[in-house]
Motif scaffolding. Sequence first.
Motif, mmCIF file in Angstrom:
data_model
loop_
_atom_site.group_PDB
_atom_site.id
_atom_site.type_symbol
_atom_site.label_atom_id
_atom_site.label_comp_id
_atom_site.label_asym_id
_atom_site.label_seq_id
_atom_site.Cartn_x
_atom_site.Cartn_y
_atom_site.Cartn_z
ATOM 1 N N TYR A 18 0.857 -1.192 0.000
ATOM 2 C CA TYR A 18 0.000 0.000 0.000
ATOM 3 C C TYR A 18 0.893 1.242 0.000
ATOM 4 O O TYR A 18 0.769 2.123 -0.822
ATOM 5 N N ASP A 19 1.834 1.273 0.925
ATOM 6 C CA ASP A 19 2.855 2.327 0.925
ATOM 7 C C ASP A 19 4.118 1.755 1.559
ATOM 8 O O ASP A 19 4.214 0.551 1.790
ATOM 9 N N ARG A 23 2.846 -3.067 4.069
ATOM 10 C CA ARG A 23 3.144 -4.107 3.081
ATOM 11 C C ARG A 23 3.011 -5.463 3.767
ATOM 12 O O ARG A 23 3.439 -5.636 4.888
ATOM 13 N N TYR A 51 1.839 -10.367 -12.355
ATOM 14 C CA TYR A 51 2.422 -9.651 -11.216
ATOM 15 C C TYR A 51 2.706 -8.215 -11.639
ATOM 16 O O TYR A 51 2.909 -7.920 -12.811
ATOM 17 N N GLY A 52 2.710 -7.312 -10.687
ATOM 18 C CA GLY A 52 2.967 -5.902 -10.990
ATOM 19 C C GLY A 52 1.679 -5.131 -11.177
ATOM 20 O O GLY A 52 1.712 -3.927 -11.394
ATOM 21 N N ILE A 53 0.524 -5.817 -11.086
ATOM 22 C CA ILE A 53 -0.730 -5.085 -11.301
ATOM 23 C C ILE A 53 -1.064 -4.224 -10.091
ATOM 24 O O ILE A 53 -0.645 -4.481 -8.972
ATOM 25 N N GLN A 54 -1.894 -3.213 -10.416
ATOM 26 C CA GLN A 54 -2.412 -2.320 -9.396
ATOM 27 C C GLN A 54 -3.876 -2.694 -9.221
ATOM 28 O O GLN A 54 -4.615 -2.724 -10.203
ATOM 29 N N ASN A 62 -5.750 1.864 -3.908
ATOM 30 C CA ASN A 62 -4.916 1.058 -4.812
ATOM 31 C C ASN A 62 -3.809 0.298 -4.093
ATOM 32 O O ASN A 62 -3.057 0.873 -3.298
ATOM 33 N N LEU A 64 -0.536 -2.517 -4.810
ATOM 34 C CA LEU A 64 0.340 -3.111 -5.826
ATOM 35 C C LEU A 64 0.632 -4.550 -5.434
ATOM 36 O O LEU A 64 0.819 -4.846 -4.245
ATOM 37 N N PHE A 66 3.117 -7.842 -6.032
ATOM 38 C CA PHE A 66 4.413 -8.287 -6.559
ATOM 39 C C PHE A 66 4.779 -9.678 -6.040
ATOM 40 O O PHE A 66 4.310 -10.075 -4.965
#
Length: 267
Positions: A18-19, A23, A51-54, A62, A64, A66
């Motif tokens: 998230y930030d 995580r 992977y890597g999608i938001q 939003n 992320l 990974f």
Amino acid sequence: MKKLKSVIQDGDYILIVYDEKRRWIVQVKTGQAFHTNKGIIEFDKLIGKPYGIQLPSSKHKNFLIFPPTPADFLFKTVRKTQIIYPKDASFILVNTGIGPGSRVVEAGTGSGGLCSILAYYIRPNGKVYTYEIRAEFLKKAQKTLQRLGLEEFVEFKNKDILEGIEEKNVDSVILDLAIPWDIVPLARDALKPGGILASFSPTIDQIQKTTTALKKNNFGDIQVFELLLRSWQISSKNKAIQATRPHTQMIGHTGFMIFARKIEINK
Ligand SMILES: C[S@@+](CC[C@H](N)C(=O)[O-])C[C@H]1O[C@@H](n2cnc3c(N)ncnc32)[C@H](O)[C@@H]1O
């Protein structure tokens, strides 16, 4: 913790960001969801996606997604003891040359932090032989390695390493315990010619005693290091003022690392 994948699958461990501070590592399970105070993420919406999608949560925040790296796992390790930091673990790897196929003796296992990094890098045909005197720590560490899919690359030994190292001709011996100097002669017997011993200690007194033992036991090319890592903030809350600069606080001290190579005498 296999090689980084490109598509999210049922059963994968994923890193949700998230930030900088918020995580998580969670396991994707069909039909289930991950709950945070920023909303819910349904795993079914992730499976099959790259992977890597938001991904927006149920609260339109939003996130992320990974594949986790070894460093991500290290920070999320269940800690029963102080674990090695990624900065020190990576320095141990490059200074010992540990890689695929390496046979490594480690003591103590502790929370399994360093053990998981070693196991990750010696795959697919190497082995980590890890010694831990306290059964409850070893059991917990074994569970961590199991969760990471790395258990098969490790032999877990509930033993006092001072009673002897059973393995011979190993590439490296890695020590992270209170009295490494007493283990130096045993490490010498276990190492292959030219093999490398690495020892991590929080105090310089320990390093001095270890250095004396290394010299006495015919180790050469002895080197001592301390690594300071400074992370930076890359933005500010106030968009009008750019504030890219080092964080105010940093981890001041983790430990010293000593590296030494076994010398062959009278050969
Ligand atoms: C600082 S912790 C190791 C942390 C580990 N490197 C990690 O990253 O999770 C030290 C561990 O060494 C173990 N230990 C101490 N003396 C030992 C000995 N003689 N043989 C085996 N393990 C020992 C302790 O019980 C403790 O769990």
